[in-house]
Every structure is written in structure tokens, then in C-alpha cells.
Write an enzyme that holds these catalytic residues in place. Structure first.
Site, PDB file in Angstrom:
ATOM      1  N   CYS A   1       0.838  -1.201   0.000  1.00 27.42           N
ATOM      2  CA  CYS A   1       0.000   0.000   0.000  1.00 27.42           C
ATOM      3  C   CYS A   1       0.874   1.253   0.000  1.00 27.42           C
ATOM      4  O   CYS A   1       1.539   1.515  -0.980  1.00 27.42           O
ATOM      5  CB  CYS A   1      -0.989  -0.040   1.163  1.00 27.42           C
TER       6      CYS A   1
ATOM      7  N   HIS B   1      -3.450  -5.490   0.896  1.00 27.84           N
ATOM      8  CA  HIS B   1      -2.800  -5.729   2.183  1.00 27.84           C
ATOM      9  C   HIS B   1      -2.729  -7.218   2.529  1.00 27.84           C
ATOM     10  O   HIS B   1      -3.693  -7.770   3.086  1.00 27.84           O
ATOM     11  CB  HIS B   1      -3.579  -5.023   3.298  1.00 27.84           C
TER      12      HIS B   1
ATOM     13  N   GLU C   1      -0.980  -8.508   4.949  1.00 31.56           N
ATOM     14  CA  GLU C   1      -0.904  -8.658   6.407  1.00 31.56           C
ATOM     15  C   GLU C   1      -2.285  -8.650   7.056  1.00 31.56           C
ATOM     16  O   GLU C   1      -2.454  -9.144   8.174  1.00 31.56           O
ATOM     17  CB  GLU C   1      -0.008  -7.564   7.017  1.00 31.56           C
TER      18      GLU C   1
END
Length: 227
Positions: free
Chosen positions: A85, A202, A204
Site C-alpha cells: 500500500c 494488504h 498482512e
């Protein structure tokens, strides 16, 4: 291995990144950008957020932090570097990868789950998947539209440097499946080295559990174990 998760003023996904990496058994620590890279860092992650409030352009100011000179040197030496990002924006702005991420075609901040098709499964960041496999990750950005000149885009394709493209659930790459207007539906690319990758979604946020709908991001983060 210890992954240095670089924190800039305005980063807000650094703790998420450390938690996800440690959940996967990968040592990680947050590093304030002014302190430089630790000597024992064997990987670097540039996390999401809004470094310096996205002034000038998203990632432009963070890309000029002295630590990014160290990151570029580490990348040139083969150290794995992943930008997510805002970290992808920083990666492009600092020259780690081609192109730039700019304002979404909708001119709105977008936060939603998207489908991605794996375009090149031969890199550390994509080796957990099959080429053509469809995974699901969340996005949360206002400047996620990937842009690059037509000539450079063709080179990226020819050199197989596109990692992911936005697609529908069946893997069809269509304008309707493109959430931000990125050229060629590109969601992630690698640098000149396979050990450097950036992506706008994302991983994560889709690694700890399937409560958010997917754990598909774990395979991306495990790339730190493959370099």
C-alpha cells in the site's frame, strides 16, 4: 531472519505487519526511519499508512528519507524488500520499482475485499500460489491506481514482472474487476530483482485468521523465508 518493518511519520500498518509476520514464525521488528536499518536486518518491509500525510504525492516524502538509500543498497545486494500500500507507493517513488500509484479513478478512498490473479508464480512473493490462481485480499487506499508509460508497461509484461492483477472471482481480468483504474489491472509488480516486490492490497490483513474472509495473504509474507 529479522525483517525490519520501517516506520515513517504517518505509518499505521507497521504493528499489523509485525504481528502478521511473527504469527507466521518470521522474526520482525519496527524500525524508526531516522535510526537506519539494523545491522542484523535480513529483510525489509515498507508498510501501509499515510506517510507524511501523503503531501506532495503519496510516498514521495518518505522515499527521500535517508533510510531509503540503505533500503536500495540492501535490495541491490539481494535482501528481500516488500512494499505494501503506502509502502508500494514509497517503493515506486524511491526507484525500487517502475511506475507510480496515483489517485483512484473514482477519486474516492476505497476499502473493500478484492480478487487478484497470480500472474507470475516464480518469485518469492508468489511461490505459495499457482500461476492463474485467484486469491482474495483487502484494499484500503485513495491513491492506488498504478500508472506507467505504455512502453514501460509493455516491458514489465515482457519481463514477467507483473505479480498480481485485479480480477473477478473466476479469474477474469476485466474493467469491472479493476477497483481503482490501474493500467492493465495491475495490483502488484516486482523490481528488477525478484527479491523486491510491491503491491497495493494488504496481505498482512489476510494472514492471521479467516475472520476477515481470507488468509490468502500469508503466502505473500512467507516470501521473506524464500530469499
Amino acid at each position: 531472519m529479522t525483517v525490519a518493518v520501517v516506520q515513517f511519520g504517518g505509518s499505521n500498518c507497521d504493528r499489523d505487519a509485525v504481528r502478521a509476520l511473527e504469527h507466521l514464525g518470521i522474526d520482525a521488528e519496527r524500525v524508526w526511519h531516522e535510526d537506519g536499518l539494523p545491522e542484523d536486518a535480513t529483510g525489509v518491509m515498507l508498510p501501509g499508512g499515510f506517510s507524511y500525510g501523503d503531501y506532495l504525492r503519496a510516498g514521495a516524502m518518505a522515499a527521500r528519507s535517508p533510510i531509503m538509500h540503505e533500503v536500495r543498497e540492501a535490495a541491490a545486494a539481494g535482501t528481500p524488500v516488500l512494499g505494501v500500500c503506502n509502502g508500494a507507493q514509497v517503493g515506486c517513488e524511491s526507484g525500487l520499482t517502475e511506475g507510480a500509484f496515483t489517485t483512484n479513478e473514482s477519486a474516492r478512498f476505497q476499502c473493500e475485499s478484492v480478487h487478484l490473479r497470480v500472474e507470475n508464480a516464480g518469485t518469492p512473493w508468489t511461490a505459495a500460489y499457482e500461476e492463474g490462481e485467484v486469491i482474495e485480499l483487502p484494499i484500503a487506499h485513495g491513491e492506488g491506481r498504478f500508472e506507467v508509460s505504455e512502453e514501460r508497461y509493455e516491458t514489465l509484461v515482457e519481463e514477467d514482472r507483473v505479480l498480481f492483477r485485479y480480477c473477478d472471482a473466476e479469474g477474469n481480468v476485466t474493467p469491472e474487476a479493476n477497483p481503482n483504474g490501474s493500467r492493465g489491472n495491475v495490483a502488484g509488480i516486482r523490481g528488477e530483482s525478484e527479491s523486491v516486490g510491491v503491491l497495493m492490497p494488504h496481505p498482512e490483513r489476510a494472514s492471521l485468521s479467516d475472520l476477515n474472509g481470507s488468509t490468502d495473504g500469508a503466502g505473500v509474507l512467507r516470501g521473506f523465508d524464500r530469499v
